[in-house]
Motif scaffolding. Structure first.
Motif, mmCIF file in Angstrom:
data_model
loop_
_atom_site.group_PDB
_atom_site.id
_atom_site.type_symbol
_atom_site.label_atom_id
_atom_site.label_comp_id
_atom_site.label_asym_id
_atom_site.label_seq_id
_atom_site.Cartn_x
_atom_site.Cartn_y
_atom_site.Cartn_z
ATOM 1 N N LYS A 116 -0.110 7.049 -16.256
ATOM 2 C CA LYS A 116 -0.313 7.536 -17.629
ATOM 3 C C LYS A 116 -0.816 6.444 -18.582
ATOM 4 N N GLU A 117 -0.238 5.246 -18.487
ATOM 5 C CA GLU A 117 -0.645 4.165 -19.389
ATOM 6 C C GLU A 117 -2.110 3.796 -19.175
ATOM 7 N N LEU A 118 -2.518 3.640 -17.924
ATOM 8 C CA LEU A 118 -3.905 3.306 -17.607
ATOM 9 C C LEU A 118 -4.851 4.403 -18.095
ATOM 10 N N ILE A 119 -4.503 5.650 -17.836
ATOM 11 C CA ILE A 119 -5.347 6.778 -18.248
ATOM 12 C C ILE A 119 -5.489 6.805 -19.772
ATOM 13 N N ALA A 120 -4.373 6.647 -20.475
ATOM 14 C CA ALA A 120 -4.401 6.673 -21.945
ATOM 15 C C ALA A 120 -5.239 5.532 -22.506
ATOM 16 N N MET A 121 -5.074 4.335 -21.962
ATOM 17 C CA MET A 121 -5.827 3.184 -22.472
ATOM 18 C C MET A 121 -7.323 3.340 -22.196
ATOM 19 N N ARG A 122 -7.678 3.860 -21.027
ATOM 20 C CA ARG A 122 -9.096 4.084 -20.728
ATOM 21 C C ARG A 122 -9.686 5.141 -21.659
ATOM 22 N N THR A 123 -8.907 6.176 -21.948
ATOM 23 C CA THR A 123 -9.385 7.234 -22.841
ATOM 24 C C THR A 123 -9.628 6.686 -24.238
#
Length: 186
Positions: A116-123
């Motif tokens: 979730k953290e990686l996905i949110a930061m990439r978004t």
């Protein structure tokens, strides 16, 4: 242009690597119970989930989390799992995703659905707009050793700099890193 490059290279790689892929599949099956391929839910372009295959390097039943989050990850490896990971042979089935258009040869590595953290930061930095890659700028600059904010920074830098020449440079650097077995922790 990038899609044509991916298709042409994936077709050639599939033909050239057909026998090694078959040998690896048989080796996986002979050295541990379970299927040769492990299919995981990954986050693709625009945060859409797709199925990504890898040669199974871990025992059936291993928790579905990023390897660095496993306690004693080495205990989950199959007899040839460490070799498959160090040599990056476990990634060869992803040629299928490149042919299908789910992935590119170069782009940010596809996140697991639960990162979730990686996905949110990439978004936040619009990296989610890119097709994920078999390799990427973050891969050649640290791979498993990078903290998430640094990966995202490198993914955003790739997005800003992307070109055919930059992709070719990343593919070359990937080849060199794989030969040296750099950046793999398990």
């Amino acid at each position: 242009m990038k899609r044509l490059f991916d298709l042409a290279l994936a077709c050639v790689a599939t033909l050239v690597l057909a026998i090694p892929v078959a040998v690896v599949a048989v080796a996986v099956r002979l050295t541990s119970p379970g299927p040769a391929l492990y299919w995981s839910d990954r986050v693709g372009r625009n945060n859409k989930i797709f199925k990504m295959p890898k040669f199974r390097s871990m025992h059936v039943g291993t928790p579905t989390v990023a390897t660095h989050l496993l306690t004693n990850a080495e205990t989950y490896l199959t007899p040839i799992g460490s070799f498959l990971r160090r040599s990056s042979l476990d990634e060869l089935p992803q040629l299928w995703n490149i042919l299908r258009g789910d992935m590119s040869f170069v782009g940010p590595r596809p996140a697991l659905f639960n990162q979730k953290e990686l996905i949110a930061m990439r978004t936040q930095v619009d990296v989610h707009e890119l097709l994920p890659g078999l390799t990427g700028w973050a891969q050649v600059n640290g791979r498993d050793e990078l903290p998430i904010p640094q990966k995202v920074k490198l993914d955003a830098e790739y997005k800003a700099r992307q070109s055919l020449w930059f992709d070719l440079r990343i593919l070359w650097l990937t080849f060199v890193k794989v030969l040296r077995r750099e950046g793999v922790t398990h």
